[in-house]
Motif scaffolding. Sequence first.
Motif, PDB file in Angstrom:
ATOM      1  N   TYR A 134       0.829  -1.199   0.000  1.00 33.70           N
ATOM      2  CA  TYR A 134       0.000   0.000   0.000  1.00 33.70           C
ATOM      3  C   TYR A 134       0.867   1.255   0.000  1.00 33.70           C
ATOM      4  CZ  TYR A 134      -4.196  -2.751   0.734  1.00 33.70           C
ATOM      5  OH  TYR A 134      -5.224  -3.651   0.564  1.00 33.70           O
ATOM      6  N   LEU A 135       0.323   2.305  -0.559  1.00 35.78           N
ATOM      7  CA  LEU A 135       0.967   3.608  -0.587  1.00 35.78           C
ATOM      8  C   LEU A 135       0.062   4.611   0.113  1.00 35.78           C
ATOM      9  CD1 LEU A 135       1.979   3.526  -4.361  1.00 35.78           C
ATOM     10  CD2 LEU A 135       3.579   3.369  -2.436  1.00 35.78           C
ATOM     11  N   LYS A 136       0.671   5.605   0.739  1.00 30.03           N
ATOM     12  CA  LYS A 136      -0.094   6.643   1.430  1.00 30.03           C
ATOM     13  C   LYS A 136      -0.206   7.868   0.523  1.00 30.03           C
ATOM     14  CE  LYS A 136       1.535   4.982   5.905  1.00 30.03           C
ATOM     15  NZ  LYS A 136       2.302   5.304   7.131  1.00 30.03           N
ATOM     16  N   VAL A 137      -1.440   8.261   0.256  1.00 28.13           N
ATOM     17  CA  VAL A 137      -1.658   9.386  -0.652  1.00 28.13           C
ATOM     18  C   VAL A 137      -1.017  10.657  -0.103  1.00 28.13           C
ATOM     19  CG1 VAL A 137      -3.424  10.865  -1.702  1.00 28.13           C
ATOM     20  CG2 VAL A 137      -3.740   8.391  -1.641  1.00 28.13           C
ATOM     21  N   CYS A 138      -1.075  10.861   1.199  1.00 26.63           N
ATOM     22  CA  CYS A 138      -0.569  12.114   1.764  1.00 26.63           C
ATOM     23  C   CYS A 138       0.947  12.214   1.690  1.00 26.63           C
ATOM     24  CB  CYS A 138      -1.024  12.264   3.212  1.00 26.63           C
ATOM     25  SG  CYS A 138      -0.334  11.028   4.348  1.00 26.63           S
ATOM     26  N   ARG A 139       1.662  11.105   1.838  1.00 27.65           N
ATOM     27  CA  ARG A 139       3.124  11.140   1.879  1.00 27.65           C
ATOM     28  C   ARG A 139       3.755  10.685   0.572  1.00 27.65           C
ATOM     29  NH1 ARG A 139       5.850   6.801   5.579  1.00 27.65           N
ATOM     30  NH2 ARG A 139       5.312   5.577   3.707  1.00 27.65           N
ATOM     31  N   ASP A 140       3.284   9.572   0.011  1.00 24.87           N
ATOM     32  CA  ASP A 140       3.855   9.052  -1.241  1.00 24.87           C
ATOM     33  C   ASP A 140       3.273   9.767  -2.455  1.00 24.87           C
ATOM     34  OD1 ASP A 140       5.309   6.999   0.180  1.00 24.87           O
ATOM     35  OD2 ASP A 140       3.387   5.960   0.403  1.00 24.87           O
ATOM     36  N   GLY A 141       2.117  10.352  -2.297  1.00 21.69           N
ATOM     37  CA  GLY A 141       1.448  11.136  -3.330  1.00 21.69           C
ATOM     38  C   GLY A 141       1.297  12.561  -2.843  1.00 21.69           C
ATOM     39  N   PRO A 142       0.256  13.263  -3.271  1.00 16.94           N
ATOM     40  CA  PRO A 142      -0.922  12.740  -3.960  1.00 16.94           C
ATOM     41  C   PRO A 142      -0.724  12.428  -5.446  1.00 16.94           C
ATOM     42  CG  PRO A 142      -1.124  15.108  -3.700  1.00 16.94           C
ATOM     43  CD  PRO A 142       0.112  14.704  -2.955  1.00 16.94           C
ATOM     44  N   VAL A 143       0.442  12.811  -5.999  1.00 11.21           N
ATOM     45  CA  VAL A 143       0.678  12.550  -7.417  1.00 11.21           C
ATOM     46  C   VAL A 143       1.435  11.236  -7.568  1.00 11.21           C
ATOM     47  CG1 VAL A 143       1.774  13.364  -9.531  1.00 11.21           C
ATOM     48  CG2 VAL A 143       0.685  15.007  -7.978  1.00 11.21           C
ATOM     49  N   PHE A 144       0.914  10.357  -8.427  1.00  9.49           N
ATOM     50  CA  PHE A 144       1.545   9.070  -8.701  1.00  9.49           C
ATOM     51  C   PHE A 144       1.647   8.864 -10.211  1.00  9.49           C
ATOM     52  CE2 PHE A 144      -0.683   8.470  -4.660  1.00  9.49           C
ATOM     53  CZ  PHE A 144       0.282   7.878  -3.867  1.00  9.49           C
ATOM     54  N   ALA A 145       2.699   8.169 -10.629  1.00 11.10           N
ATOM     55  CA  ALA A 145       2.709   7.668 -12.004  1.00 11.10           C
ATOM     56  C   ALA A 145       1.496   6.768 -12.178  1.00 11.10           C
ATOM     57  CB  ALA A 145       3.999   6.906 -12.278  1.00 11.10           C
ATOM     58  N   ALA A 146       0.827   6.865 -13.316  1.00 11.46           N
ATOM     59  CA  ALA A 146      -0.472   6.218 -13.503  1.00 11.46           C
ATOM     60  C   ALA A 146      -0.431   4.715 -13.255  1.00 11.46           C
ATOM     61  CB  ALA A 146      -0.990   6.502 -14.909  1.00 11.46           C
ATOM     62  N   GLY A 147       0.656   4.066 -13.606  1.00 15.69           N
ATOM     63  CA  GLY A 147       0.732   2.619 -13.449  1.00 15.69           C
ATOM     64  C   GLY A 147       1.148   2.160 -12.069  1.00 15.69           C
ATOM     65  N   ARG A 148       1.313   3.092 -11.137  1.00 20.44           N
ATOM     66  CA  ARG A 148       1.842   2.727  -9.815  1.00 20.44           C
ATOM     67  C   ARG A 148       0.756   2.364  -8.810  1.00 20.44           C
ATOM     68  NH1 ARG A 148       5.268   6.559  -5.700  1.00 20.44           N
ATOM     69  NH2 ARG A 148       6.203   4.895  -4.469  1.00 20.44           N
ATOM     70  N   VAL A 149      -0.488   2.751  -9.072  1.00 19.64           N
ATOM     71  CA  VAL A 149      -1.558   2.554  -8.090  1.00 19.64           C
ATOM     72  C   VAL A 149      -2.743   1.830  -8.719  1.00 19.64           C
ATOM     73  CG1 VAL A 149      -0.971   4.491  -6.602  1.00 19.64           C
ATOM     74  CG2 VAL A 149      -2.416   4.876  -8.605  1.00 19.64           C
ATOM     75  N   VAL A 150      -3.507   1.135  -7.856  1.00 16.35           N
ATOM     76  CA  VAL A 150      -4.762   0.496  -8.250  1.00 16.35           C
ATOM     77  C   VAL A 150      -5.899   1.427  -7.838  1.00 16.35           C
ATOM     78  CG1 VAL A 150      -6.277  -1.486  -7.921  1.00 16.35           C
ATOM     79  CG2 VAL A 150      -3.779  -1.801  -7.972  1.00 16.35           C
ATOM     80  N   LEU A 151      -6.670   1.880  -8.800  1.00 16.44           N
ATOM     81  CA  LEU A 151      -7.703   2.875  -8.527  1.00 16.44           C
ATOM     82  C   LEU A 151      -9.089   2.282  -8.357  1.00 16.44           C
ATOM     83  CD1 LEU A 151      -6.634   5.624 -11.086  1.00 16.44           C
ATOM     84  CD2 LEU A 151      -6.144   5.534  -8.637  1.00 16.44           C
ATOM     85  N   GLU A 152      -9.334   1.132  -8.931  1.00 16.79           N
ATOM     86  CA  GLU A 152     -10.667   0.544  -8.880  1.00 16.79           C
ATOM     87  C   GLU A 152     -11.114   0.365  -7.430  1.00 16.79           C
ATOM     88  OE1 GLU A 152      -8.273  -0.419 -10.811  1.00 16.79           O
ATOM     89  OE2 GLU A 152      -9.048  -0.278 -12.846  1.00 16.79           O
ATOM     90  N   GLY A 153     -12.333   0.800  -7.147  1.00 16.49           N
ATOM     91  CA  GLY A 153     -12.890   0.639  -5.814  1.00 16.49           C
ATOM     92  C   GLY A 153     -12.637   1.792  -4.863  1.00 16.49           C
ATOM     93  N   LEU A 154     -11.851   2.785  -5.300  1.00 17.68           N
ATOM     94  CA  LEU A 154     -11.586   3.925  -4.420  1.00 17.68           C
ATOM     95  C   LEU A 154     -12.772   4.882  -4.437  1.00 17.68           C
ATOM     96  CD1 LEU A 154      -7.874   4.880  -5.183  1.00 17.68           C
ATOM     97  CD2 LEU A 154      -8.764   3.655  -3.199  1.00 17.68           C
ATOM     98  N   PRO A 155     -13.071   5.520  -3.283  1.00 18.61           N
ATOM     99  CA  PRO A 155     -14.108   6.558  -3.266  1.00 18.61           C
ATOM    100  C   PRO A 155     -13.494   7.902  -3.624  1.00 18.61           C
ATOM    101  CG  PRO A 155     -13.285   6.213  -1.054  1.00 18.61           C
ATOM    102  CD  PRO A 155     -12.534   5.237  -1.949  1.00 18.61           C
ATOM    103  N   GLY A 156     -14.332   8.912  -3.754  1.00 18.62           N
ATOM    104  CA  GLY A 156     -13.829  10.283  -3.798  1.00 18.62           C
ATOM    105  C   GLY A 156     -13.669  10.849  -5.176  1.00 18.62           C
ATOM    106  N   GLY A 157     -13.372  12.165  -5.194  1.00 19.62           N
ATOM    107  CA  GLY A 157     -13.173  12.922  -6.423  1.00 19.62           C
ATOM    108  C   GLY A 157     -11.787  13.482  -6.469  1.00 19.62           C
ATOM    109  N   GLY A 158     -11.658  14.758  -6.783  1.00 17.77           N
ATOM    110  CA  GLY A 158     -10.340  15.356  -6.892  1.00 17.77           C
ATOM    111  C   GLY A 158     -10.341  16.773  -6.403  1.00 17.77           C
ATOM    112  N   GLY A 159      -9.175  17.251  -5.983  1.00 16.10           N
ATOM    113  CA  GLY A 159      -8.995  18.653  -5.644  1.00 16.10           C
ATOM    114  C   GLY A 159      -9.161  18.968  -4.185  1.00 16.10           C
ATOM    115  N   CYS A 160     -10.126  18.383  -3.514  1.00 17.61           N
ATOM    116  CA  CYS A 160     -10.295  18.622  -2.087  1.00 17.61           C
ATOM    117  C   CYS A 160     -11.260  17.601  -1.534  1.00 17.61           C
ATOM    118  CB  CYS A 160     -10.808  20.035  -1.805  1.00 17.61           C
ATOM    119  SG  CYS A 160     -12.506  20.324  -2.322  1.00 17.61           S
ATOM    120  N   VAL A 161     -11.287  17.510  -0.221  1.00 22.19           N
ATOM    121  CA  VAL A 161     -12.206  16.612   0.469  1.00 22.19           C
ATOM    122  C   VAL A 161     -12.967  17.439   1.483  1.00 22.19           C
ATOM    123  CG1 VAL A 161     -12.368  14.621   1.987  1.00 22.19           C
ATOM    124  CG2 VAL A 161     -10.754  14.582   0.103  1.00 22.19           C
ATOM    125  N   GLY A 162     -14.272  17.189   1.614  1.00 22.03           N
ATOM    126  CA  GLY A 162     -15.124  18.019   2.474  1.00 22.03           C
ATOM    127  C   GLY A 162     -14.854  17.867   3.933  1.00 22.03           C
TER     128      GLY A 162
END
Length: 276
Positions: free
Chosen positions: A248-276
């Motif tokens: 697993y990777l931590k979005v806050c520390r290892d990201g939030p930017v990742f090379a596209a092939g580095r992460v599995v996105l299927e099943g993740l919640p949420g959108g982009g830009g900010c969280v409420g």
Amino acid sequence: WVLTTYTLAPQLATVLENRAIAPGHHRLRLLAPDCARQSRPGQFIHVKVTGGTTPLLRRPISIALAYPSTGEIALLVREAGAGTQYLCSLRVGDRADLMGPLGQGFPVIPAGSRLLLAGGGIGVAPLLAAAQEATAHGTEVTACVGARRKELLVGVEELEGLGARVLPATDDGSRGYAGPVTGLVQHELSTGRYRLLFGCGPVGMLCALQELARRHTADTYLSLEQYMACGVGACLGCAVKAADAGGYLKVCRDGPVFAAGRVVLEGLPGGGGCVG
């Protein structure tokens, strides 16, 4: 790629402007000299969203623009919950308690490249900073910006002001391309003019960008936004599955930017830009 360092000490930023730019969307301009000087495109700040103890957790907000010479940063914020509603209610002169810049941003753009940006909804926010840096160095930038309808398109004015070529898309066809923004991205990639793609938006959109990147062999980097607790990698609140070794990777520390092939996105919640 630039491995970014960041400051964990809280800072008090002064609100210089809070302007409604679309229904439920605001542009905030803050005086935050340390953050403006240190930030890289794609990084975020972690903002306290109450004068008391509720909501308890800070909110991660992408740095949309940074102006080191004046010490200012700009944020695009969508009212998605109590935390972001608080931010959108701030007045000129109010103070905002923030940490940052945090996280790993977009890579440095190679000289002579053409940059294609793909932003969905409020996910356009971190792409503004990428366009700001790219155009300042003479890089040709095309930005595909999508929303459900024309009233919800954000960031277009800022991108055009930076000198980017902007291609809007709306789900209902009320402005620009009729359909998801990934349709525009596919068309632009098919021209063969772009080998570098930065994207941010809803998870379904990012999954589509992953597939387009494989199909067109474009170097693609995606900015993810997950619900966060600490914002600095001390907990597992924002972990995403790594594509290689099953860890697993931590979005806050290892990201939030990742090379596209580095992460599995299927099943993740949420959108982009900010969280409420």
